[in-house]
Design a protein around this motif. Structure first.
Motif: not given
Length: 279
Positions: A47-59
Motif C-alpha cells: 500500500p505505501a508503495q502504491f500511495r507513493e506511485a499515485r502521488a508521483f502520477l498526480d504531479t
C-alpha cells in the motif's frame, strides 16, 4: 503532431528519490498530450508503495494511460496474489486496468499482461484481444494506433525468447487486423526499438515495437535510468531517448530515431545515437 511520453518500471519501494523531481520537470517541459506508464509502478505491491506511485502520477500532466506490471501483483501474500491480485492497484492507481486515450490523431490503448500464476511472465487472452480490436478497428487509417503493455513483444539480442509476452504471435495478428502502428512496453529495464515484420512476418503489416528502460528504479541492469518521448504525426514517428545524467542533474537526450511509413511498412528516416543536448 502529438507528443507521447513513455515511462516504465518506476518500482516505488526501490526508487532513486533524487530522480523524481528532475523527471517531473523534464516531462512537464515536453508538454505531452499523453503520458504512458507501461507497468511495474511498485516493487512489491505494498500500500505505501502504491500511495507513493499515485502521488508521483498526480504531479505529471493529465491524459495518462497506465497499465499494471507483474511487480504490481503481490508476491508473498498468496491470498491476495490469487484471489485479488490487483485490488491495491485498483484502489490506489486506477480501477480501469486497460485504459485508453483517443483523439483525432492518435489512439493509445492499454492491455493488462500481469498474471497471478507467473512471477515474471505475462500473457494476453482472447477476451483482451477482442476488446482491443473493438477499440482500434473502427478507427480511420489516419489515426495512429498505439498499444501499451508491460511485457514485451520484441527483445534485444541479449534476451531469450521466453521473455516475450505469452501468446505474442496471436496478439500481433490481432493488432495487425486493425492496423496497429506502435506497441509500447517495458519489463526488461532495457530500451529497444524493433519491427514486428522482422519477428512475426505478418503479410502487409509492420508495427514499431518500442521498449523503455526503467525511469526511476535503482535496479538499472546496466543501463542509466531513462524514458522515451515519441512525436507522432502524418505517418511519421520520432523517438527520443532521455537518460539521467548525474553531472547535469537532468534527463538529457542521448539518441533520436525517426521512422516514416511506406507501402512496405516502417523504415528508418533518421538515426543518431550520439549524446545530444536536451531540447
Amino acid at each position: 503532431m502529438r507528443t507521447i511520453v513513455h515511462l516504465s518500471d518506476l518500482h516505488f519501494g526501490r526508487v532513486d528519490a533524487a530522480l523524481l523531481e528532475p523527471l517531473r520537470r523534464r516531462v512537464a517541459a515536453l508538454a505531452p498530450h499523453v503520458v504512458v506508464v507501461s507497468g511495474d509502478l511498485t516493487q512489491r505491491a505494498k500500500p505505501a508503495q502504491f500511495r507513493e506511485a499515485r502521488a508521483f502520477l498526480d504531479t505529471l500532466p493529465a491524459n495518462q494511460v497506465v497499465v499494471p506490471g507483474n511487480h504490481d501483483v503481490p508476491l508473498y501474500n498468496v491470498f491476495q496474489r490469487f484471489l485479488r491480485p490487483l485490488a491495491k492497484y485498483r484502489r490506489y492507481i486506477a480501477h480501469d486496468l486497460e485504459p485508453a486515450y483517443v483523439d483525432d490523431e492518435i489512439a493509445v490503448v492499454g492491455i493488462n499482461t500481469a498474471r497471478s500464476l507467473t512471477f515474471k511472465g505475462g500473457r494476453v487472452n482472447e477476451e483482451q484481444l477482442e476488446r482491443v480490436q473493438a477499440r482500434l478497428c473502427a478507427l480511420p487509417d489516419r489515426v495512429m494506433k498505439i498499444v501499451v503493455t508491460h511485457h514485451p513483444f520484441d527483445l534485444p539480442k541479449t534476451h531469450a525468447r521466453h521473455a516475450l509476452v505469452g501468446r505474442a504471435a496471436a496478439a500481433m495478428k490481432a493488432f495487425a487486423r486493425c492496423g496497429a502502428d506502435i506497441v509500447l512496453s517495458g519489463h526488461l529495464h532495457t530500451r529497444h526499438t524493433g519491427h514486428s515484420a522482422e519477428r512475426y512476418g505478418i503479410p502487409g503489416h509492420s508495427a514499431l515495437i518500442i521498449q523503455a528502460g526503467t525511469a526511476t528504479s535503482t535496479r538499472g541492469r546496466g543501463e542509466a535510468n531513462g524514458f522515451n518521448a515519441l512525436k507522432v504525426g502524418a505517418r511519421r514517428v520520432a523517438v527520443e531517448t532521455y537518460e539521467w545524467r548525474p553531472d547535469a542533474r537532468d534527463f538529457v537526450v542521448v539518441s533520436r530515431e525517426a521512422f516514416e511509413h511506406s507501402p512496405g511498412g516502417w523504415r528508418p528516416h533518421l538515426r543518431d545515437t550520439k549524446a545530444l543536448p536536451a531540447m
